[in-house]
Design a protein around this motif. Sequence first.
Motif, PDB file in Angstrom:
ATOM      1  N   GLU A 107       0.862  -1.186   0.000  1.00  0.00           N
ATOM      2  CA  GLU A 107       0.000   0.000   0.000  1.00  0.00           C
ATOM      3  C   GLU A 107       0.898   1.235   0.000  1.00  0.00           C
ATOM      4  O   GLU A 107       1.828   1.336   0.814  1.00  0.00           O
ATOM      5  N   ALA A 108       0.630   2.144  -0.911  1.00  0.00           N
ATOM      6  CA  ALA A 108       1.427   3.370  -1.053  1.00  0.00           C
ATOM      7  C   ALA A 108       0.533   4.576  -0.794  1.00  0.00           C
ATOM      8  O   ALA A 108      -0.588   4.652  -1.313  1.00  0.00           O
ATOM      9  N   GLU A 109       1.035   5.515   0.019  1.00  0.00           N
ATOM     10  CA  GLU A 109       0.341   6.767   0.297  1.00  0.00           C
ATOM     11  C   GLU A 109       1.199   7.913  -0.231  1.00  0.00           C
ATOM     12  O   GLU A 109       2.321   8.103   0.221  1.00  0.00           O
ATOM     13  N   VAL A 110       0.651   8.660  -1.168  1.00  0.00           N
ATOM     14  CA  VAL A 110       1.363   9.760  -1.817  1.00  0.00           C
ATOM     15  C   VAL A 110       0.671  11.064  -1.436  1.00  0.00           C
ATOM     16  O   VAL A 110      -0.553  11.191  -1.591  1.00  0.00           O
ATOM     17  N   THR A 111       1.451  11.998  -0.932  1.00  0.00           N
ATOM     18  CA  THR A 111       0.953  13.333  -0.595  1.00  0.00           C
ATOM     19  C   THR A 111       1.599  14.333  -1.540  1.00  0.00           C
ATOM     20  O   THR A 111       2.832  14.441  -1.574  1.00  0.00           O
ATOM     21  N   PHE A 112       0.788  15.046  -2.308  1.00  0.00           N
ATOM     22  CA  PHE A 112       1.348  15.959  -3.306  1.00  0.00           C
ATOM     23  C   PHE A 112       0.495  17.212  -3.389  1.00  0.00           C
ATOM     24  O   PHE A 112      -0.630  17.292  -2.853  1.00  0.00           O
ATOM     25  N   ARG A 113       1.052  18.196  -4.071  1.00  0.00           N
ATOM     26  CA  ARG A 113       0.361  19.473  -4.285  1.00  0.00           C
ATOM     27  C   ARG A 113       0.670  19.948  -5.705  1.00  0.00           C
ATOM     28  O   ARG A 113       1.846  20.042  -6.087  1.00  0.00           O
ATOM     29  N   VAL A 114      -0.359  20.240  -6.473  1.00  0.00           N
ATOM     30  CA  VAL A 114      -0.230  20.773  -7.827  1.00  0.00           C
ATOM     31  C   VAL A 114      -0.862  22.164  -7.827  1.00  0.00           C
ATOM     32  O   VAL A 114      -2.060  22.302  -7.560  1.00  0.00           O
ATOM     33  N   SER A 115      -0.073  23.183  -8.102  1.00  0.00           N
ATOM     34  CA  SER A 115      -0.562  24.552  -8.023  1.00  0.00           C
ATOM     35  C   SER A 115      -0.056  25.348  -9.216  1.00  0.00           C
ATOM     36  O   SER A 115       1.074  25.152  -9.687  1.00  0.00           O
ATOM     37  N   PHE A 193      -7.670  18.219  -8.351  1.00  0.00           N
ATOM     38  CA  PHE A 193      -6.565  18.239  -7.392  1.00  0.00           C
ATOM     39  C   PHE A 193      -5.682  19.476  -7.538  1.00  0.00           C
ATOM     40  O   PHE A 193      -4.641  19.556  -6.875  1.00  0.00           O
ATOM     41  N   ARG A 194      -6.016  20.435  -8.365  1.00  0.00           N
ATOM     42  CA  ARG A 194      -5.201  21.644  -8.541  1.00  0.00           C
ATOM     43  C   ARG A 194      -5.650  22.740  -7.571  1.00  0.00           C
ATOM     44  O   ARG A 194      -6.826  22.957  -7.352  1.00  0.00           O
ATOM     45  N   ASN A 195      -4.627  23.442  -7.009  1.00  0.00           N
ATOM     46  CA  ASN A 195      -4.848  24.637  -6.184  1.00  0.00           C
ATOM     47  C   ASN A 195      -5.824  24.371  -5.036  1.00  0.00           C
ATOM     48  O   ASN A 195      -6.825  25.057  -4.871  1.00  0.00           O
ATOM     49  N   LYS A 196      -5.513  23.358  -4.253  1.00  0.00           N
ATOM     50  CA  LYS A 196      -6.331  23.014  -3.107  1.00  0.00           C
ATOM     51  C   LYS A 196      -5.745  23.642  -1.838  1.00  0.00           C
ATOM     52  O   LYS A 196      -4.533  23.850  -1.733  1.00  0.00           O
ATOM     53  N   PRO A 197      -6.597  23.923  -0.849  1.00  0.00           N
ATOM     54  CA  PRO A 197      -6.064  24.544   0.379  1.00  0.00           C
ATOM     55  C   PRO A 197      -5.153  23.629   1.178  1.00  0.00           C
ATOM     56  O   PRO A 197      -4.285  24.112   1.911  1.00  0.00           O
ATOM     57  N   TYR A 198      -5.340  22.328   1.050  1.00  0.00           N
ATOM     58  CA  TYR A 198      -4.501  21.355   1.759  1.00  0.00           C
ATOM     59  C   TYR A 198      -3.914  20.375   0.750  1.00  0.00           C
ATOM     60  O   TYR A 198      -4.448  20.208  -0.355  1.00  0.00           O
ATOM     61  N   THR A 212      -6.716  -0.896  -5.782  1.00  0.00           N
ATOM     62  CA  THR A 212      -7.705   0.099  -5.373  1.00  0.00           C
ATOM     63  C   THR A 212      -7.022   1.457  -5.230  1.00  0.00           C
ATOM     64  O   THR A 212      -5.914   1.542  -4.679  1.00  0.00           O
ATOM     65  N   VAL A 213      -7.683   2.504  -5.720  1.00  0.00           N
ATOM     66  CA  VAL A 213      -7.173   3.868  -5.621  1.00  0.00           C
ATOM     67  C   VAL A 213      -8.193   4.699  -4.856  1.00  0.00           C
ATOM     68  O   VAL A 213      -9.371   4.754  -5.225  1.00  0.00           O
ATOM     69  N   MET A 214      -7.735   5.331  -3.767  1.00  0.00           N
ATOM     70  CA  MET A 214      -8.551   6.240  -2.963  1.00  0.00           C
ATOM     71  C   MET A 214      -7.922   7.629  -3.019  1.00  0.00           C
ATOM     72  O   MET A 214      -6.688   7.757  -3.037  1.00  0.00           O
ATOM     73  N   ILE A 215      -8.753   8.661  -3.029  1.00  0.00           N
ATOM     74  CA  ILE A 215      -8.276  10.034  -3.181  1.00  0.00           C
ATOM     75  C   ILE A 215      -8.801  10.879  -2.026  1.00  0.00           C
ATOM     76  O   ILE A 215      -9.984  10.809  -1.671  1.00  0.00           O
ATOM     77  N   ASN A 216      -7.917  11.675  -1.435  1.00  0.00           N
ATOM     78  CA  ASN A 216      -8.291  12.737  -0.495  1.00  0.00           C
ATOM     79  C   ASN A 216      -8.202  14.053  -1.251  1.00  0.00           C
ATOM     80  O   ASN A 216      -7.123  14.451  -1.703  1.00  0.00           O
ATOM     81  N   ASN A 217      -9.327  14.733  -1.418  1.00  0.00           N
ATOM     82  CA  ASN A 217      -9.394  15.872  -2.340  1.00  0.00           C
ATOM     83  C   ASN A 217      -8.698  17.131  -1.844  1.00  0.00           C
ATOM     84  O   ASN A 217      -8.612  18.112  -2.578  1.00  0.00           O
ATOM     85  N   GLY A 218      -8.218  17.173  -0.598  1.00  0.00           N
ATOM     86  CA  GLY A 218      -7.473  18.330  -0.117  1.00  0.00           C
ATOM     87  C   GLY A 218      -8.322  19.496   0.344  1.00  0.00           C
ATOM     88  O   GLY A 218      -7.805  20.603   0.493  1.00  0.00           O
ATOM     89  N   PHE A 219      -9.607  19.274   0.591  1.00  0.00           N
ATOM     90  CA  PHE A 219     -10.463  20.352   1.094  1.00  0.00           C
ATOM     91  C   PHE A 219     -10.410  20.466   2.609  1.00  0.00           C
ATOM     92  O   PHE A 219     -10.754  21.515   3.155  1.00  0.00           O
ATOM     93  N   THR A 220     -10.024  19.416   3.302  1.00  0.00           N
ATOM     94  CA  THR A 220      -9.978  19.417   4.760  1.00  0.00           C
ATOM     95  C   THR A 220      -8.607  18.922   5.215  1.00  0.00           C
ATOM     96  O   THR A 220      -7.933  18.184   4.498  1.00  0.00           O
ATOM     97  N   PRO A 221      -8.204  19.288   6.430  1.00  0.00           N
ATOM     98  CA  PRO A 221      -6.914  18.782   6.938  1.00  0.00           C
ATOM     99  C   PRO A 221      -6.963  17.346   7.429  1.00  0.00           C
ATOM    100  O   PRO A 221      -5.929  16.811   7.838  1.00  0.00           O
ATOM    101  N   ASP A 222      -8.127  16.716   7.391  1.00  0.00           N
ATOM    102  CA  ASP A 222      -8.255  15.334   7.843  1.00  0.00           C
ATOM    103  C   ASP A 222      -7.512  14.407   6.882  1.00  0.00           C
ATOM    104  O   ASP A 222      -7.848  14.313   5.698  1.00  0.00           O
TER     105      ASP A 222
END
Length: 508
Positions: A107-115, A193-198, A212-222
């Motif tokens: 299982e891989a967890e990737v945290t990224f930011r595209v802005s 996923f572009r220009n999200k607050p988190y 399986t691919v799950m996405i955290n949309n970056g709208f909350t800090p959770d």
Amino acid sequence: MAVSIAQRPAASARVLILTFLTTVIFHRTVADVSTGASTSEESPHRRFEYKYSFKGPHLSQTDGGIPFWIHSGNAIPSADQVRITPSLRSQRGSVWTKNKVSFEHWEAEVTFRVSGRGRMGADGLAVWFTTAQGLDGPVYGAADQWSGIGIFFDSFDNDGKVGVDIPASVLMCFNVSFYDGTTQALGTCLRDFRNKPYPVRAKITYYKKTLTVMINNGFTPDKEDYEFCTKVDNMIIPSEGFFGISAATGGLADDHDVLSFLLFRLTEPGQQPPPPESEMPKEEKDKYQEEFQNFQQELDKKKEEFQKEHPDVQGEPIEDLYETVNDREIRQVFEGQNRIHLEIKQLHRQLAMILDEQRRYVSVITDEVAKKGTNAESGQLDTSSQQQLGSVIATQQEVLRNLNELKNSFHESLKQIGSTQHQGNAVGMGTYETIQHFNDIKEHLHTVKRDVEHLVQRNKAVKCPEMPPMPSCLSTVHFAIFIVVQSILFFCYIMYKSQQEAAAKKFF
């Protein structure tokens, strides 16, 4: 016949009701069974694999590299993230693991930011698991031929359907010899996923031949607020491969930053995970041991050279720069003692001021008593006034005595704190002695507080005599004469100044 005909609708209604209830109970039973079966399935055991992961705050080394990873192209590692591509046109970059991964489940967890500044971005970011490292190529900064899987976060409008599948789509491809964009996709979902607050998070799980691919949309800090993206069953991937992350820009440009990549090995419930020692061969372990010894020798040489060049700083161990737990506790104790010391000093100064005030009151009362005594000799003092003055003098003397006792108590407390700090600075302070000293100081402070409150109550009960009025230094007559003389001098000066100006004007 009429009765039987009338009873038929009622009987049919009862049959319908019974049938409906039976159907509802059956569906609820089936739902309960399916729910119990799903909850009874245990989750796999997760073990973090640091050799195939990276994250901040100390992500990069002094030489600019990432431990256990390699970077290529325009990738820029920093202390807290890896900028795969900056927001410039036609940029490519990637990071890949140095060693192959041979986990059956992971299982891989990737945290990224595209802005980026524009409404649309380009080109996107990709997460790879392939048999070979695709260090450079046209597919999101990686090679266009691979054997494995690629999860693509595409931010460019490839088909011109503005607002339909842009700003982002996620695709998965497997064993591609030529990538054309969408036809090789095994699964897809639309996520912005572009220009999200988190930061955006993607969780990619391969367990029991299911990806399986799950996405955290970056709208909350959770961090656990994941949404389902896609799932592919009966998927067989290579048993060994490299993990990688790549990104690219084209005519449009975005910053593609990866904050962390965390890999976990999954083990089925009931199975023991393999020991960590079995993952590294003996040859590789000997190689790393040899490298460590060489590094240690070079470090010792540099230490000797530094000591020769700087003989003044010899004998200062580096460990002294860091504070241990005991040192921190002792420092906190000393800081608390210093604060108490300062408070007691301030109270000591206030008591000294009160003492001076009381002495001044006593001196004034003594003078008044002396005057009254002189008048008493001439027969002008009555007995009640003499008794009141005597009680006031006795009260003031008692106040002075109590204040002197308080002052001595404060002085003893200050001496105790000073001796305690001296002992602590010299040889360290034990726990029992520290607690005992603090208890003594606490008792002294309570005694001082109680005595001060007692003195305040006594002062409220006994009123001090009023001070005699001070004689005026300047009478009204003298003041009026001074004002008149000053006014006359001012008018004379004005007249003299005007005559001088008139005389000066005659010459011009």
